[in-house]
Each structure stands twice: as structure tokens, then as C-alpha cells.
Design a protein around this motif. Sequence first.
Motif, mmCIF file in Angstrom:
data_model
loop_
_atom_site.group_PDB
_atom_site.id
_atom_site.type_symbol
_atom_site.label_atom_id
_atom_site.label_comp_id
_atom_site.label_asym_id
_atom_site.label_seq_id
_atom_site.Cartn_x
_atom_site.Cartn_y
_atom_site.Cartn_z
ATOM 1 N N VAL A 1 -0.602 -6.604 53.730
ATOM 2 C CA VAL A 1 -0.657 -7.540 54.859
ATOM 3 C C VAL A 1 -1.069 -6.796 56.127
ATOM 4 O O VAL A 1 -1.899 -7.286 56.903
ATOM 5 C CB VAL A 1 0.685 -8.276 55.023
ATOM 6 N N SER A 2 -0.532 -5.620 56.334
ATOM 7 C CA SER A 2 -0.882 -4.836 57.528
ATOM 8 C C SER A 2 -2.347 -4.427 57.510
ATOM 9 O O SER A 2 -2.992 -4.371 58.571
ATOM 10 C CB SER A 2 0.018 -3.608 57.635
ATOM 11 N N GLN A 3 -2.901 -4.159 56.325
ATOM 12 C CA GLN A 3 -4.333 -3.892 56.220
ATOM 13 C C GLN A 3 -5.136 -5.120 56.619
ATOM 14 O O GLN A 3 -6.086 -5.031 57.393
ATOM 15 C CB GLN A 3 -4.707 -3.491 54.789
ATOM 16 N N LEU A 4 -4.753 -6.272 56.072
ATOM 17 C CA LEU A 4 -5.475 -7.510 56.376
ATOM 18 C C LEU A 4 -5.443 -7.836 57.860
ATOM 19 O O LEU A 4 -6.417 -8.351 58.410
ATOM 20 C CB LEU A 4 -4.889 -8.676 55.581
ATOM 21 N N ASN A 5 -4.316 -7.535 58.499
ATOM 22 C CA ASN A 5 -4.143 -7.862 59.916
ATOM 23 C C ASN A 5 -4.559 -6.738 60.856
ATOM 24 O O ASN A 5 -4.429 -6.864 62.067
ATOM 25 C CB ASN A 5 -2.687 -8.245 60.180
ATOM 26 N N ASN A 6 -5.054 -5.642 60.271
ATOM 27 C CA ASN A 6 -5.575 -4.535 61.074
ATOM 28 C C ASN A 6 -4.525 -3.960 62.031
ATOM 29 O O ASN A 6 -4.801 -3.710 63.193
ATOM 30 C CB ASN A 6 -6.826 -4.980 61.848
ATOM 31 N N SER B 1 1.150 -3.578 38.242
ATOM 32 C CA SER B 1 1.773 -4.440 37.237
ATOM 33 C C SER B 1 1.462 -5.908 37.539
ATOM 34 O O SER B 1 1.044 -6.247 38.650
ATOM 35 C CB SER B 1 3.292 -4.219 37.235
ATOM 36 N N GLU B 2 1.703 -6.769 36.562
ATOM 37 C CA GLU B 2 1.499 -8.206 36.785
ATOM 38 C C GLU B 2 2.389 -8.709 37.918
ATOM 39 O O GLU B 2 1.969 -9.540 38.718
ATOM 40 C CB GLU B 2 1.787 -8.991 35.501
ATOM 41 N N ARG B 3 3.604 -8.207 37.985
ATOM 42 C CA ARG B 3 4.547 -8.602 39.047
ATOM 43 C C ARG B 3 4.031 -8.147 40.416
ATOM 44 O O ARG B 3 4.074 -8.909 41.382
ATOM 45 C CB ARG B 3 5.913 -8.010 38.729
ATOM 46 N N GLU B 4 3.535 -6.914 40.498
ATOM 47 C CA GLU B 4 2.966 -6.428 41.760
ATOM 48 C C GLU B 4 1.749 -7.253 42.158
ATOM 49 O O GLU B 4 1.604 -7.627 43.327
ATOM 50 C CB GLU B 4 2.585 -4.948 41.638
ATOM 51 N N CYS B 5 0.899 -7.562 41.194
ATOM 52 C CA CYS B 5 -0.292 -8.378 41.477
ATOM 53 C C CYS B 5 0.094 -9.768 41.970
ATOM 54 O O CYS B 5 -0.523 -10.295 42.905
ATOM 55 C CB CYS B 5 -1.189 -8.478 40.244
ATOM 56 N N ALA B 6 1.115 -10.363 41.361
ATOM 57 C CA ALA B 6 1.572 -11.686 41.804
ATOM 58 C C ALA B 6 2.076 -11.624 43.239
ATOM 59 O O ALA B 6 1.785 -12.516 44.048
ATOM 60 C CB ALA B 6 2.662 -12.202 40.870
ATOM 61 N N ALA B 7 2.824 -10.581 43.575
ATOM 62 C CA ALA B 7 3.344 -10.428 44.934
ATOM 63 C C ALA B 7 2.211 -10.192 45.933
ATOM 64 O O ALA B 7 2.200 -10.770 47.028
ATOM 65 C CB ALA B 7 4.346 -9.274 44.996
ATOM 66 N N LEU B 8 1.258 -9.363 45.560
ATOM 67 C CA LEU B 8 0.127 -9.091 46.456
ATOM 68 C C LEU B 8 -0.741 -10.334 46.651
ATOM 69 O O LEU B 8 -1.196 -10.611 47.772
ATOM 70 C CB LEU B 8 -0.693 -7.918 45.912
ATOM 71 N N ALA B 9 -0.958 -11.099 45.590
ATOM 72 C CA ALA B 9 -1.731 -12.342 45.717
ATOM 73 C C ALA B 9 -1.009 -13.327 46.631
ATOM 74 O O ALA B 9 -1.637 -13.979 47.480
ATOM 75 C CB ALA B 9 -1.969 -12.961 44.338
ATOM 76 N N TRP B 10 0.316 -13.449 46.481
ATOM 77 C CA TRP B 10 1.101 -14.343 47.326
ATOM 78 C C TRP B 10 1.026 -13.879 48.783
ATOM 79 O O TRP B 10 0.872 -14.691 49.696
ATOM 80 C CB TRP B 10 2.541 -14.403 46.819
ATOM 81 N N ALA B 11 1.105 -12.575 48.990
ATOM 82 C CA ALA B 11 1.021 -12.022 50.349
ATOM 83 C C ALA B 11 -0.323 -12.367 50.989
ATOM 84 O O ALA B 11 -0.382 -12.772 52.152
ATOM 85 C CB ALA B 11 1.227 -10.516 50.317
ATOM 86 N N GLU B 12 -1.397 -12.226 50.230
ATOM 87 C CA GLU B 12 -2.716 -12.554 50.776
ATOM 88 C C GLU B 12 -2.832 -14.046 51.058
ATOM 89 O O GLU B 12 -3.390 -14.454 52.079
ATOM 90 C CB GLU B 12 -3.822 -12.083 49.835
ATOM 91 N N THR B 13 -2.282 -14.866 50.183
ATOM 92 C CA THR B 13 -2.319 -16.317 50.384
ATOM 93 C C THR B 13 -1.597 -16.700 51.668
ATOM 94 O O THR B 13 -2.126 -17.469 52.481
ATOM 95 C CB THR B 13 -1.697 -17.044 49.172
#
Length: 158
Positions: free
Chosen positions: A46-51, A86-98
Motif C-alpha cells: 500500500v505504501s508503494q502504491l501511495n508513494n 503464498s495463496e494467503r499472502e496473494c489474497a491479502a495483497l490483492a485485497w490491499a490493492e483493491t
Amino acid sequence: MSPPRLTYDAFARIAPATPQALIAMGRQADESGIDKQIVELVKLRVSQLNNCAFCLQIHLNVARKLGVPQEKLDLVATWEEAGIFSERECAALAWAETLTRVVGQSISNDAYGSVRRHFSEEEVAFLSVSIATINAWNRLGAAFRFAPPIQKGVPATA
């Protein structure tokens, strides 16, 4: 490098209740039992996305202390292609980006269903609090260009 518009310490003096409230929100989410490494990966992304260099450095430092593998820290920006999360990490990262990219769009049932396949309802609630909190911190850090904190022995840049 752009100079800070306001230091974090000055901001905390001007609006002391704000950092206290955000810290309390973050603490509640941190104490919820969600894997702290996953939470830190989410905060980094999230911090990367928000610079927000300030938050990025803080959460790199925390992630290192928690033992997040360096490969994951190096590749969190390209988590979908990296093949090491992991699938769990990917799910969390996708939710964070959403949740971070919510401006101008609604959050789909598919996005919610994807995160729910890997996290309980309670975990999604606290994961969402973590994401909302880091987004708030990012907006403050980016607005005022808080200087990244440099920790002894940990470089501010990769």
C-alpha cells in the motif's frame, strides 16, 4: 529529493490526537492474530502504491525485524508475477490493492469472495482496518513529505 513540507514530529505536535488514533487503530489490527508478516507485506504494498517513503521505510524495518524473507521484500511490488508468495499472502495483497485503488469504483463481490476464501470474516475485518490505517498514514506522509526514518544498521534505501 524533495524536502519535507512538515516533519512528523511537527505534525504530531500540531495534531497529537491524529497519530494517537491511527496508532490505536493499527495496534488493534496488529493484536487481532493475523500473521504479522502478511500485515507488513500489505503495508509495504500500500505504501508503494501511495508513494509514501516514510511509511515504506518504517514497514521495511518492521518486516525485517519480523523475519520477512528479503526476496519477498524485494518483489512485493510485483507480487502477482513473483511466484514466491503464498495463496494467503496473494489474497491479502490483492485485497490491499483493491481497497487502496477504490476511488471511482465499487468493491466487487468477487474481490471480497477472493479474500474470504483465505481469511475468516474477523480476519478480513482486521486486515481491512490495517489497510485503511496505512492508507491514512500514507496520505499524511505523502502530503507533508515526512522524511523516512533511518534506523542504525538499516539503510533507508534498498
